[in-house]
Design a protein around this motif. Structure first.
Motif, short mmCIF file in Angstrom:
data_model
loop_
_atom_site.label_atom_id
_atom_site.label_comp_id
_atom_site.label_asym_id
_atom_site.label_seq_id
_atom_site.Cartn_x
_atom_site.Cartn_y
_atom_site.Cartn_z
N PRO A 86 0.95 -1.27 -0.09
CA PRO A 86 -0.04 -0.03 0.09
C PRO A 86 0.80 1.27 -0.25
O PRO A 86 1.99 1.25 0.45
CB PRO A 86 -0.71 0.00 1.15
N THR A 87 0.39 2.26 -0.59
CA THR A 87 0.94 3.53 -0.91
C THR A 87 0.14 4.52 -0.07
O THR A 87 -1.13 4.67 -0.37
CB THR A 87 1.54 4.04 -2.04
N VAL A 88 0.50 5.75 0.53
CA VAL A 88 -0.10 6.64 1.13
C VAL A 88 0.36 8.01 0.65
O VAL A 88 1.59 8.23 0.71
CB VAL A 88 -0.14 6.60 2.61
N ASP A 89 -0.30 8.90 0.29
CA ASP A 89 0.11 10.32 -0.18
C ASP A 89 -0.08 11.36 1.07
O ASP A 89 -1.06 11.41 1.42
CB ASP A 89 -0.14 10.62 -1.51
N LEU A 90 1.09 11.98 1.38
CA LEU A 90 0.77 13.02 2.30
C LEU A 90 1.42 14.21 1.77
O LEU A 90 2.27 14.37 0.99
CB LEU A 90 1.77 12.86 3.55
N ASP A 91 0.77 15.50 2.18
CA ASP A 91 0.94 16.73 1.58
C ASP A 91 1.73 17.60 2.70
O ASP A 91 1.55 17.41 4.02
CB ASP A 91 -0.28 17.44 1.50
N PRO A 132 -2.03 14.66 6.24
CA PRO A 132 -2.62 14.92 7.82
C PRO A 132 -1.17 14.57 8.49
O PRO A 132 -0.35 14.07 8.42
CB PRO A 132 -3.27 13.57 7.93
N LYS A 133 -1.30 15.61 9.69
CA LYS A 133 -0.37 15.49 10.56
C LYS A 133 -0.16 14.15 11.47
O LYS A 133 1.11 13.89 11.66
CB LYS A 133 -0.81 16.65 11.89
N GLU A 134 -0.98 13.43 11.54
CA GLU A 134 -1.07 12.03 12.41
C GLU A 134 -1.71 11.07 11.38
O GLU A 134 -2.86 11.34 10.87
CB GLU A 134 -1.64 12.37 13.55
N ILE A 135 -0.80 9.74 11.06
CA ILE A 135 -1.63 8.85 10.42
C ILE A 135 -1.34 7.35 10.71
O ILE A 135 -0.24 7.24 11.57
CB ILE A 135 -0.92 8.96 9.03
N THR A 136 -2.19 6.65 10.66
CA THR A 136 -1.81 5.21 11.23
C THR A 136 -1.93 4.40 9.84
O THR A 136 -2.86 4.18 9.16
CB THR A 136 -2.85 4.59 12.19
N THR A 180 3.73 -0.24 4.41
CA THR A 180 3.36 0.83 3.57
C THR A 180 4.23 1.88 3.22
O THR A 180 5.07 2.29 4.13
CB THR A 180 2.07 1.63 4.53
N LYS A 181 4.13 2.14 1.94
CA LYS A 181 5.13 3.36 1.76
C LYS A 181 4.19 4.99 1.64
O LYS A 181 2.95 4.87 1.12
CB LYS A 181 5.62 3.07 0.23
N ILE A 182 5.02 5.83 2.18
CA ILE A 182 4.39 6.91 2.30
C ILE A 182 5.14 7.96 1.38
O ILE A 182 6.33 8.05 1.48
CB ILE A 182 4.61 7.81 3.74
N ASP A 192 8.62 18.90 -4.84
CA ASP A 192 9.49 17.73 -4.63
C ASP A 192 8.86 16.61 -3.98
O ASP A 192 7.91 16.95 -2.97
CB ASP A 192 10.87 18.20 -4.01
N ARG A 193 9.27 15.44 -4.04
CA ARG A 193 8.91 14.32 -3.25
C ARG A 193 9.68 13.67 -2.47
O ARG A 193 10.92 13.52 -2.73
CB ARG A 193 8.12 13.36 -4.08
N PHE A 194 9.33 12.92 -1.32
CA PHE A 194 10.25 12.09 -0.40
C PHE A 194 9.29 10.88 -0.23
O PHE A 194 8.06 11.01 0.27
CB PHE A 194 10.59 12.90 0.79
N GLU A 195 9.95 9.80 -0.32
CA GLU A 195 9.32 8.35 -0.29
C GLU A 195 9.90 7.51 1.09
O GLU A 195 11.36 7.68 1.25
CB GLU A 195 9.36 7.46 -1.42
#
Ligand SMILES: [Cu+2]
Length: 124
Positions: free
Chosen positions: A41-46, A54-58, A63-65, A93-96
């Motif tokens: 699974p992958t999750v995108d954060l801004d 979001p500031k907090e995530i479970t 999982t890749k963010i 720019d992105r960071f994974e």
């Protein structure tokens, strides 16, 4: 002679067709099995308006963010335990980072330390 020749041609073709089907099944089955049983699974954060959103995530282990900086200002994604850190991220720019083990991973932007976030990694 003519019939004998056509038989010789026909049989290797059938053998090839059967072999091709067996090979396809052998190659495709593990791929389908892997996709069904171990999705990554992958999750995108801004990063927007000097905040992680979001500031907090479970998430589940594995999982890749992907963080994307939408601000004009540069930001970093730097974990408190130093297990991961990005370079300075310019606009877009992105960071994974892939989270493999369970735990609570707090992070900040080193340029603006008031920017904080936390990733909870839990088996679900
Ligand atoms: Cu920042």
């Amino acid at each position: 002679m003519r019939y004998a020749f056509s038989r010789v041609i026909t049989h290797p073709l059938r053998a090839c067709a059967v072999l091709a089907l067996v090979c396809c099944a052998a190659f495709l089955t593990p791929a389908i099995y892997a996709a069904a049983t171990s999705p990554s699974p992958t999750v995108d954060l801004d990063i927007v308006k000097f905040a992680f959103a979001p500031k907090e995530i479970t998430i589940a282990p594995g999982t890749k963010i992907t963080w994307t900086n939408h601000d004009e200002a540069p930001h970093t994604v730097t974990s408190s335990d130093k297990s991961f850190t990005s370079k300075g991220l310019d606009t877009d720019d992105r960071f994974e980072h892939t989270f493999t083990s369970e735990g609570d991973f707090s992070y900040i932007c080193t340029v603006h330390p008031f920017m904080t976030g936390v990733v909870h990694v839990r088996k679900q």
